[in-house]
Design a protein around this motif. Structure first.
Motif, short mmCIF file in Angstrom:
data_model
loop_
_atom_site.label_atom_id
_atom_site.label_comp_id
_atom_site.label_asym_id
_atom_site.label_seq_id
_atom_site.Cartn_x
_atom_site.Cartn_y
_atom_site.Cartn_z
N UNK A 120 46.08 41.60 35.65
CA UNK A 120 44.84 42.36 35.79
C UNK A 120 45.08 43.76 36.36
N UNK A 121 46.34 44.08 36.62
CA UNK A 121 46.68 45.41 37.13
C UNK A 121 46.71 45.50 38.65
N UNK A 122 46.74 44.36 39.34
CA UNK A 122 46.76 44.35 40.80
C UNK A 122 48.11 43.82 41.29
N UNK A 123 48.56 44.36 42.38
CA UNK A 123 49.86 43.97 42.94
C UNK A 123 49.70 42.96 44.08
N UNK A 124 48.67 42.14 44.00
CA UNK A 124 48.47 41.07 44.98
C UNK A 124 47.76 39.92 44.26
N UNK A 125 47.85 38.73 44.85
CA UNK A 125 47.13 37.59 44.29
C UNK A 125 45.65 37.78 44.60
N UNK A 126 44.83 37.58 43.58
CA UNK A 126 43.41 37.92 43.67
C UNK A 126 42.55 36.70 43.36
N UNK A 127 41.40 36.61 44.02
CA UNK A 127 40.47 35.51 43.77
C UNK A 127 39.53 35.88 42.63
N UNK A 128 38.90 34.86 42.06
CA UNK A 128 37.91 35.12 41.01
C UNK A 128 36.75 35.96 41.55
N UNK A 129 36.35 35.70 42.80
CA UNK A 129 35.26 36.48 43.39
C UNK A 129 35.64 37.96 43.47
N UNK A 130 36.87 38.25 43.89
CA UNK A 130 37.31 39.65 43.98
C UNK A 130 37.38 40.29 42.60
N UNK A 131 37.82 39.53 41.59
CA UNK A 131 37.84 40.05 40.22
C UNK A 131 36.43 40.35 39.73
N UNK A 132 35.52 39.42 39.98
CA UNK A 132 34.13 39.61 39.57
C UNK A 132 33.52 40.82 40.29
N UNK A 133 33.78 40.95 41.58
CA UNK A 133 33.28 42.09 42.35
C UNK A 133 33.82 43.40 41.76
N UNK A 134 35.09 43.42 41.43
CA UNK A 134 35.74 44.61 40.87
C UNK A 134 35.12 44.98 39.52
N UNK A 135 34.89 43.96 38.67
CA UNK A 135 34.46 44.20 37.29
C UNK A 135 32.96 44.42 37.12
N UNK A 136 32.16 44.10 38.13
CA UNK A 136 30.72 44.27 38.01
C UNK A 136 30.37 45.74 38.23
N UNK A 137 29.71 46.36 37.26
CA UNK A 137 29.32 47.77 37.45
C UNK A 137 28.10 47.86 38.37
N UNK A 138 27.93 49.02 38.94
CA UNK A 138 26.72 49.27 39.71
C UNK A 138 26.95 49.35 41.21
N UNK A 139 25.84 49.31 41.91
CA UNK A 139 25.84 49.47 43.36
C UNK A 139 26.53 48.29 44.04
N UNK A 140 26.92 48.53 45.27
CA UNK A 140 27.64 47.52 46.03
C UNK A 140 26.83 46.22 46.17
#
Length: 145
Positions: free
Chosen positions: A113-133
């Protein structure tokens, strides 16, 4: 806004800073640690009243027990396993945990996914969701009531 990373994840620090920059377009720098957590804060203006904390359940639990009443943030986003155990803290502030119908918060290799660490599905979803925090939080995490 602050981002807490447990010291056991120190090797991920630079990669996590890159992840945060990609999301928020802010540089996060380490400040004074709290307990066994590395505290990252954005340079410049503080844009929100949110604490992100990632780490193994026992480490996050210990941190929350000892710091809940001193937290300046009223919203806490936890990336850890067994999220429902953090419900205890929901009377003191808004608590969000991974929004996946399981107790575990498994990590996957971030490399594909282009990250240099092990990532959770929640962090991937947070990263990929457009819009406000807030929209990102609600897409990837659930609030404990």
């Amino acid at each position: 806004m602050r981002y807490l990373l447990h010291q056991s994840q120190f090797k991920e620090l630079h990669a996590r800073q890159t992840y945060l920059y990609d999301i928020f377009h802010l540089y996060f720098v380490p400040t004074k640690s709290e307990g066994n957590f590395i505290v990252l804060v954005p340079l410049g203006r503080n844009y929100s009243n949110i604490l992100f904390i990632t780490g193994h359940t026992n480490f996050v639990w210990e941190y929350m027990l000892s710091h809940i009443h001193q937290l300046p943030e009223r919203r806490v986003v936890i990336t850890s396993c067994f999220g429902n155990i953090f419900r205890k803290f929901a009377r003191d502030c808004e608590i969000y945990v991974p929004n996946f119908c399981q107790d575990l918060c498994p990590l996957r290799s971030g490399i594909p996914y282009g990250f240099q660490f092990d990532i959770s599905d929640a962090e991937l979803c947070f990263y990929n969701t457009p819009g406000a925090i807030e929209k990102r939080i609600h897409a990837a995490y659930k609030q404990l009531l």
